[in-house]
Design a protein around this motif. Structure first.
Motif, mmCIF file in Angstrom:
data_model
loop_
_atom_site.group_PDB
_atom_site.id
_atom_site.type_symbol
_atom_site.label_atom_id
_atom_site.label_comp_id
_atom_site.label_asym_id
_atom_site.label_seq_id
_atom_site.Cartn_x
_atom_site.Cartn_y
_atom_site.Cartn_z
ATOM 1 N N ALA A 196 3.958 5.837 -5.395
ATOM 2 C CA ALA A 196 3.972 5.968 -6.856
ATOM 3 C C ALA A 196 3.007 7.071 -7.294
ATOM 4 O O ALA A 196 3.335 7.890 -8.166
ATOM 5 C CB ALA A 196 3.612 4.634 -7.505
ATOM 6 N N GLU A 197 1.822 7.105 -6.674
ATOM 7 C CA GLU A 197 0.841 8.149 -7.010
ATOM 8 C C GLU A 197 1.393 9.539 -6.727
ATOM 9 O O GLU A 197 1.253 10.460 -7.537
ATOM 10 C CB GLU A 197 -0.440 7.964 -6.174
ATOM 11 N N GLN A 198 2.029 9.689 -5.558
ATOM 12 C CA GLN A 198 2.554 11.002 -5.170
ATOM 13 C C GLN A 198 3.719 11.415 -6.073
ATOM 14 O O GLN A 198 3.815 12.574 -6.461
ATOM 15 C CB GLN A 198 3.006 10.973 -3.701
ATOM 16 N N ARG A 216 0.827 -1.212 0.000
ATOM 17 C CA ARG A 216 0.000 0.000 0.000
ATOM 18 C C ARG A 216 0.864 1.265 0.000
ATOM 19 O O ARG A 216 0.569 2.246 -0.686
ATOM 20 C CB ARG A 216 -0.934 -0.012 1.212
ATOM 21 N N ARG A 256 2.185 1.825 -3.462
ATOM 22 C CA ARG A 256 1.161 2.366 -4.365
ATOM 23 C C ARG A 256 0.977 3.866 -4.115
ATOM 24 O O ARG A 256 0.947 4.667 -5.043
ATOM 25 C CB ARG A 256 -0.156 1.604 -4.134
ATOM 26 N N HIS A 257 0.875 4.224 -2.830
ATOM 27 C CA HIS A 257 0.686 5.629 -2.473
ATOM 28 C C HIS A 257 1.891 6.465 -2.926
ATOM 29 O O HIS A 257 1.733 7.567 -3.464
ATOM 30 C CB HIS A 257 0.470 5.771 -0.962
ATOM 31 N N ALA A 302 4.173 10.531 -9.134
ATOM 32 C CA ALA A 302 3.613 10.870 -10.445
ATOM 33 C C ALA A 302 3.097 12.305 -10.459
ATOM 34 O O ALA A 302 3.095 12.978 -11.486
ATOM 35 C CB ALA A 302 2.491 9.888 -10.796
ATOM 36 N N ARG A 303 2.669 12.781 -9.285
ATOM 37 C CA ARG A 303 2.193 14.158 -9.155
ATOM 38 C C ARG A 303 3.336 15.159 -9.007
ATOM 39 O O ARG A 303 3.101 16.358 -8.851
ATOM 40 C CB ARG A 303 1.325 14.255 -7.897
#
Ligand code: TXA
Ligand code: MG
Length: 357
Positions: free
Chosen positions: A272-274, A266, A269-270, A276-277
Motif C-alpha cells: 500500500a505504501e509503495q 506486512r 502494508r508495504h 501510494a508513491r
C-alpha cells in the motif's frame, strides 16, 4: 558506463542453432564442438540453467568467458565432464565418498569441489587449490562435451550479477555479440543452478544450495554443513566467489519471512505504501493461500510447488524487471528445493529481508 571498451570485451558474431533437447542432431553438436576446440565460446542448455562454455584446458578460451560475462577473475568456474570416468585427470585426489555421490547424483545437478590437478588452468580455479566439477545430465550438454572430447568450463550464461538464463532468449538478451554459438534446446527443466558441495573441508559443506536437495546428500554425508547463509537472520558467511549481489533483477526485491498471516499483513502494508508513491508493485507467491493484498498489486504465482517455482523464478524475475519497480516475495520454507529458492530470492533481494514476528 559498464562497457569496458573493445580492448577488454570479447566481441563475436553470434550464431543461433536450434537443437532437439532430447535427441540433438549430431551434426549440430559437432559444429558447436568445433567452435569449442578452436577456442571459441558456446552457450548450451544444461538441466539447471544455460552455461557459457569454453574448452576448460585452453586458458585463452577460458579468459574469453570472463570478458564476455564481465565477470571478475576472482570467481572460479565449474568444469563440466560427460562421465565420472573423466574426473581423474582434473583432480589431485578422489575421496572415497565421490564414488557413492557420483553413483547417486551424476549425471545431474551436483557440483563437487575437489583438490585440483596441475592440468587445470589457474583462471578456471581462480588460483585456488580446488576445482569444481560436475556431470550434467542434459542430452545437449552431454553431446557437446563428448563431441568436444574434453572438459568444458562453463559459468551460467548471463552477464555478471544478472539472473541466470533458463532459455536461449535470456542468453541472447545478455550475451548477443559476445558468444560465438548459442545452442537453443528450449527451456531448462530444473531452473536453479547445481548444488555445490565442498569435499575438501571437514566436515563437507554445501557452498550453494541447488538442484540436489541438501536432505538427499545428508543420507550419504551425515555431518554435512551449510556454509552459505543463515536462514534465521539472513546473515551470510560467504563462500569463495559467492557475492551477495547475484541474480539481481533491475526492480527492487524484498523478501518477507515469518508466520504466514503476519507476513501477509506486512506485505499488504508495504504494498500500500509503495502504491501510494506511484510505484508498480508485484508480489511473488509459491502455491500458498492467496495473499490479501491491495488492488493494483500484480500477484504472480511462481507455481504450485517449490519445483515449479524453481523452474520459473529466473524467467519471472527477468519479465518483472521491465514493468515493476518493487517485487515483494514471500519466503518459501527452506527445505528441499525451497532452500535453493530461498537462497536465490535472498540474493536477488541483495539481503533485504523483512523478518516478521
Ligand atoms: O548449474 C550450474 O552449476 C550452472 C550450469 C551451467 O552448470 N553453472 C553455474 O556456474 O551456476 P556459475 O559460474 O554461475 O556458478 C558457479 C559457482 C560460483 O559461485 C563459483 O564461485 C563457485 O561455483 N565455484 C567454482 N569453483 C569453485 C571452487 N573451486 N571452490 C568454491 N566455489 C567454486
Ligand atoms: Mg552464475
Amino acid at each position: 558506463m559498464g562497457y569496458n571498451g573493445p580492448m577488454t570485451d570479447y566481441v563475436s558474431t553470434t550464431l543461433l542453432l536450434t537443437v532437439d533437447p532430447t535427441t540433438p542432431d549430431p551434426a549440430t553438436t559437432a559444429r558447436a564442438a568445433q567452435v569449442i576446440l578452436s577456442g571459441g565460446l558456446v552457450a548450451f542448455p544444461t538441466e539447471t540453467v544455460y552455461g557459457l562454455g569454453a574448452h576448460a584446458l585452453n586458458a585463452e578460451a577460458v579468459a574469453r568467458i570472463f570478458r564476455a560475462k564481465q565477470r571478475p577473475s576472482t570467481d572460479p568456474l565449474i568444469v563440466h565432464i560427460a562421465d565420472p570416468a573423466d574426473l581423474p585427470p582434473l583432480v589431485d585426489a578422489i575421496p572415497s565418498i565421490v564414488d557413492e555421490l557420483a553413483r547417486r547424483f551424476w549425471p545431474g545437478p551436483l557440483t563437487l569441489v575437489l583438490p585440483r590437478s596441475a592440468r587445470v588452468p589457474d583462471l578456471v580455479t581462480a588460483s585456488q587449490p580446488t576445482v569444481a566439477v560436475r556431470v550434467p545430465s542434459h542430452p545437449v550438454a552431454q553431446a557437446l562435451i563428448r563431441a568436444a572430447g574434453g572438459p568444458i568450463a562453463a559459468p551460467s550464461a548471463n552477464r555478471f550479477s544478472r539472473p541466470s538464463p533458463t532459455t536461449a532468449d535470456h542468453v541472447l538478451a545478455d550475451l548477443a555479440g559476445r558468444v560465438d554459438v548459442v545452442l537453443d534446446g528450449g527451456p531448462t527443466t530444473i531452473g536453479v543452478e547445481s548444488t555445490i558441495l565442498d569435499l575438501t573441508s571437514a566436515p563437507p559443506a554445501v557452498l550453494r544450495p541447488g538442484g540436489v536437495p541438501v536432505e538427499a546428500q545428508r543420507a550419504l554425508l551425515p555431518d554435512l554443513t551449510l556454509r552459505t547463509l543463515t536462514i534465521a537472520d539472513g546473515q551470510t558467511a560467504p563462500a569463495p566467489g559467492t557475492l551477495l549481489q547475484h541474480y539481481s533483477p533491475e526492480a527492487e526485491l524484498i523478501l518477507f519471512a515469518g508466520d504466514t498471516n503476519a507476513v501477509s499483513a506486512r506485505m499488504a502494508r508495504h504494498a500500500a505504501e509503495q502504491l501510494a508513491r506511484g510505484a508498480a508493485v508485484a508480489a511473488l507467491v509459491i502455491g500458498q493461500a492467496p495473499l490479501d493484498l491491495p488492488a493494483g498489486v500484480m500477484v504472480v504465482s511462481l507455481g504450485a510447488d517449490e519445483g515449479e517455482a524453481a523452474n520459473r523464478l529466473f524467467a519471472v524475475l527477468r519479465q518483472l524487471e521491465h514493468n515493476t519497480d518493487v517485487i515483494l516475495a514471500r519466503a518459501p520454507a527452506p527445505v528441499g528445493l525451497g532452500l535453493a529458492l530461498w537462497d536465490r530470492l535472498w540474493r536477488a533481494a541483495e539481503g533485504r529481508v523483512v523478518q516478521v514476528e
